[in-house]
Design a protein around this motif. Structure first.
Motif, PDB file in Angstrom:
ATOM      1  N   SER A  77      -5.944 -20.247 -40.261  1.00  8.46           N
ATOM      2  CA  SER A  77      -6.543 -19.991 -41.568  1.00  8.46           C
ATOM      3  C   SER A  77      -5.872 -18.784 -42.187  1.00  8.46           C
ATOM      4  CB  SER A  77      -8.060 -19.759 -41.448  1.00  8.46           C
ATOM      5  OG  SER A  77      -8.339 -18.512 -40.826  1.00  8.46           O
ATOM      6  N   GLY A  78      -6.129 -18.567 -43.458  1.00 10.30           N
ATOM      7  CA  GLY A  78      -5.516 -17.441 -44.152  1.00 10.30           C
ATOM      8  C   GLY A  78      -4.212 -17.814 -44.827  1.00 10.30           C
ATOM      9  N   ALA A  79      -3.552 -16.822 -45.399  1.00  9.40           N
ATOM     10  CA  ALA A  79      -2.322 -17.052 -46.161  1.00  9.40           C
ATOM     11  C   ALA A  79      -1.177 -17.555 -45.299  1.00  9.40           C
ATOM     12  CB  ALA A  79      -1.910 -15.758 -46.878  1.00  9.40           C
ATOM     13  N   ARG A  80      -1.223 -17.286 -43.984  1.00 11.48           N
ATOM     14  CA  ARG A  80      -0.142 -17.724 -43.092  1.00 11.48           C
ATOM     15  C   ARG A  80      -0.498 -18.990 -42.323  1.00 11.48           C
ATOM     16  NH1 ARG A  80       3.361 -12.932 -40.314  1.00 11.48           N
ATOM     17  NH2 ARG A  80       3.446 -11.480 -42.075  1.00 11.48           N
ATOM     18  N   ALA A  81      -1.517 -19.678 -42.701  1.00 16.39           N
ATOM     19  CA  ALA A  81      -1.937 -20.889 -41.979  1.00 16.39           C
ATOM     20  C   ALA A  81      -0.755 -21.846 -41.814  1.00 16.39           C
ATOM     21  CB  ALA A  81      -3.071 -21.577 -42.722  1.00 16.39           C
ATOM     22  N   GLY A  82      -0.566 -22.327 -40.585  1.00 14.69           N
ATOM     23  CA  GLY A  82       0.540 -23.218 -40.278  1.00 14.69           C
ATOM     24  C   GLY A  82       1.773 -22.515 -39.749  1.00 14.69           C
ATOM     25  N   CYS A  83       1.836 -21.190 -39.853  1.00  8.75           N
ATOM     26  CA  CYS A  83       2.980 -20.425 -39.359  1.00  8.75           C
ATOM     27  C   CYS A  83       2.710 -19.931 -37.938  1.00  8.75           C
ATOM     28  CB  CYS A  83       3.267 -19.228 -40.264  1.00  8.75           C
ATOM     29  SG  CYS A  83       3.712 -19.679 -41.958  1.00  8.75           S
ATOM     30  N   SER A  84       3.771 -19.703 -37.207  1.00 11.21           N
ATOM     31  CA  SER A  84       3.666 -19.216 -35.828  1.00 11.21           C
ATOM     32  C   SER A  84       4.387 -17.889 -35.689  1.00 11.21           C
ATOM     33  CB  SER A  84       4.242 -20.228 -34.834  1.00 11.21           C
ATOM     34  OG  SER A  84       3.496 -21.433 -34.856  1.00 11.21           O
ATOM     35  N   GLU A  85       3.882 -17.044 -34.792  1.00 17.93           N
ATOM     36  CA  GLU A  85       4.472 -15.739 -34.546  1.00 17.93           C
ATOM     37  C   GLU A  85       4.709 -15.565 -33.041  1.00 17.93           C
ATOM     38  OE1 GLU A  85       4.731 -13.880 -37.305  1.00 17.93           O
ATOM     39  OE2 GLU A  85       3.237 -14.744 -38.665  1.00 17.93           O
ATOM     40  N   ARG A  86       5.714 -14.790 -32.707  1.00 15.69           N
ATOM     41  CA  ARG A  86       5.978 -14.447 -31.315  1.00 15.69           C
ATOM     42  C   ARG A  86       5.237 -13.150 -30.983  1.00 15.69           C
ATOM     43  NH1 ARG A  86       7.761 -17.479 -27.180  1.00 15.69           N
ATOM     44  NH2 ARG A  86       9.441 -18.284 -28.497  1.00 15.69           N
ATOM     45  N   ILE A  87       4.576 -13.128 -29.828  1.00 21.72           N
ATOM     46  CA  ILE A  87       3.798 -11.967 -29.397  1.00 21.72           C
ATOM     47  C   ILE A  87       4.667 -11.119 -28.477  1.00 21.72           C
ATOM     48  CG2 ILE A  87       1.709 -11.200 -28.210  1.00 21.72           C
ATOM     49  CD1 ILE A  87       0.562 -14.011 -28.834  1.00 21.72           C
ATOM     50  N   THR A  88       4.799  -9.843 -28.799  1.00 20.02           N
ATOM     51  CA  THR A  88       5.604  -8.946 -27.973  1.00 20.02           C
ATOM     52  C   THR A  88       4.760  -8.125 -27.008  1.00 20.02           C
ATOM     53  OG1 THR A  88       5.559  -7.193 -29.655  1.00 20.02           O
ATOM     54  CG2 THR A  88       7.368  -8.779 -29.768  1.00 20.02           C
ATOM     55  N   ASP A  89       3.462  -7.989 -27.296  1.00 24.50           N
ATOM     56  CA  ASP A  89       2.609  -7.213 -26.390  1.00 24.50           C
ATOM     57  C   ASP A  89       1.157  -7.627 -26.575  1.00 24.50           C
ATOM     58  OD1 ASP A  89       1.879  -5.397 -24.462  1.00 24.50           O
ATOM     59  OD2 ASP A  89       1.913  -3.665 -25.792  1.00 24.50           O
ATOM     60  N   HIS A  90       0.444  -7.686 -25.452  1.00 24.06           N
ATOM     61  CA  HIS A  90      -0.992  -7.992 -25.439  1.00 24.06           C
ATOM     62  C   HIS A  90      -1.641  -6.961 -24.535  1.00 24.06           C
ATOM     63  CE1 HIS A  90      -4.249 -10.591 -23.294  1.00 24.06           C
ATOM     64  NE2 HIS A  90      -4.797  -9.861 -24.245  1.00 24.06           N
TER      65      HIS A  90
ATOM     66  N   GLY B  32     -10.321 -11.436 -40.672  1.00 27.22           N
ATOM     67  CA  GLY B  32     -10.964 -12.731 -40.813  1.00 27.22           C
ATOM     68  C   GLY B  32     -10.025 -13.903 -40.607  1.00 27.22           C
ATOM     69  N   ASP B  33      -8.708 -13.671 -40.627  1.00 32.30           N
ATOM     70  CA  ASP B  33      -7.755 -14.755 -40.372  1.00 32.30           C
ATOM     71  C   ASP B  33      -7.927 -15.244 -38.935  1.00 32.30           C
ATOM     72  OD1 ASP B  33      -6.812 -14.465 -42.893  1.00 32.30           O
ATOM     73  OD2 ASP B  33      -4.848 -13.647 -42.347  1.00 32.30           O
ATOM     74  N   ALA B  34      -7.982 -16.565 -38.765  1.00 30.86           N
ATOM     75  CA  ALA B  34      -8.170 -17.161 -37.445  1.00 30.86           C
ATOM     76  C   ALA B  34      -6.839 -17.670 -36.909  1.00 30.86           C
ATOM     77  CB  ALA B  34      -9.185 -18.299 -37.506  1.00 30.86           C
TER      78      ALA B  34
END
Length: 295
Positions: free
Chosen positions: A205-218, A240-242
């Motif tokens: 959800s949100g403005a980036r819905a459908g896009c993917s990101e790489r996680i560098t740290d958790h 609020g972005d899911a």
């Protein structure tokens, strides 16, 4: 390339009425048409819009296997080509078909070339896209590199890990956005810190819905669970972005065994001696029992 008879006859006249049209087919299947003419044209079943104002540099066609390029320039004012879409990578490797069209009789046209979008540069409200000929596909590495790290992508056919399992996937919501690529999130409290490092986050959800990101740290700190994303551009992330999230892998053999129980499908060569072992010599006190270098 063979010119249709109608267009050939027209080009033989003293005065011609030709223009260029570009049909863009993105990786997600979206198709748009653009022309340097001053009105819309329907060519080969596609509507080509004039407001995009695209213009092309000089094109060349070389003999041999060299990669030919041509630049296409245009404004970012078209509703079809937006700055946020370019930043999100939607036009990376898109197919571009260039047509020469008689705008007085659009049924007379010829396909000049088919190319893919390579490098895109932006300056102000304009962009320049480099179109690479089909021979650029030959300038790609094929085969495998021999190395200790796995060269498969986690969850693909070669890897075989089912990432849809509950222990490897989750979902959450952004609760704070403290830095450009640093998020505080909810929904991931049941996972150990580092579990999603090197994983992927997909916005639902949100403005980036459908896009993917790489996680560098958790990681986890006093404010809760934090995710650090690889630097990117595009629409801003807001509270609020899911999102949905998949576990990450550092490509090490030990991680493959302990985290995913997938050692049989490991696509690297973990027991391969390095240069230090290859050029070493026998010394007193050394261990030479034939066991693997990497357990």
């Amino acid at each position: 390339m063979t010119m249709p008879e109608g267009l050939t006859n027209h080009l033989g006249q003293a005065v011609t009425s030709v223009c260029h049209c570009w049909r863009l087919t993105r990786a997600d299947g979206a198709v748009s048409g653009h022309t340097d003419h001053d009105r819309s044209l329907v060519v080969d079943g596609t509507t080509f819009e004039p407001e995009s104002g695209l213009s092309a540099s000089e094109a060349r066609a070389s003999l041999g296997l060299s990669v030919d390029t041509v630049d296409v320039e245009g404004p970012l004012s078209s509703e079809r080509i937006r700055d946020v879409d370019i930043a999100a990578g939607l036009y990376d490797n898109a197919k571009v078909e260039t047509f020469l069209v008689n705008w007085m009789e659009p049924q007379h046209f010829a396909l000049l070339r088919t190319a893919t979008i390579g490098k895109i540069t932006r300056s102000g409200q304009r962009f320049v896209a480099e179109l690479e000929s089909a021979t650029h596909a030959l300038d790609q590495p094929y085969g495998r590199y021999i190395g200790r790290a796995c060269d498969a992508e986690l969850g693909d056919q070669r890897c075989g890990v089912a990432l849809a399992q509950p222990q490897f996937s989750g979902s959450g919501t952004v609760t704070a956005h403290t830095a450009p690529d640093m998020l505080t999130v909810s929904g991931l409290a049941g996972f150990e810190p580092g579990w999603f490092t090197h994983g992927t986050l997909s916005w639902t959800s949100g403005a980036r819905a459908g896009c993917s990101e790489r996680i560098t740290d958790h990681r986890r700190d006093g404010s809760g669970v934090m995710l650090v994303l690889a630097p990117s551009s595009g629409a801003p992330m807001v509270v609020g972005d899911a999102f949905s999230i998949r576990a990450g892998c550092d490509k090490a053999f030990a991680t493959c065994k302990a985290k995913f129980a997938n050692a049989l499908n490991f696509r690297g060569f973990p027991h391969l001696p390095g240069n230090d072992a290859g050029y070493s010599y026998v010394t007193e006190g050394g261990v030479f029992d034939g066991k693997p270098v990497v357990p």
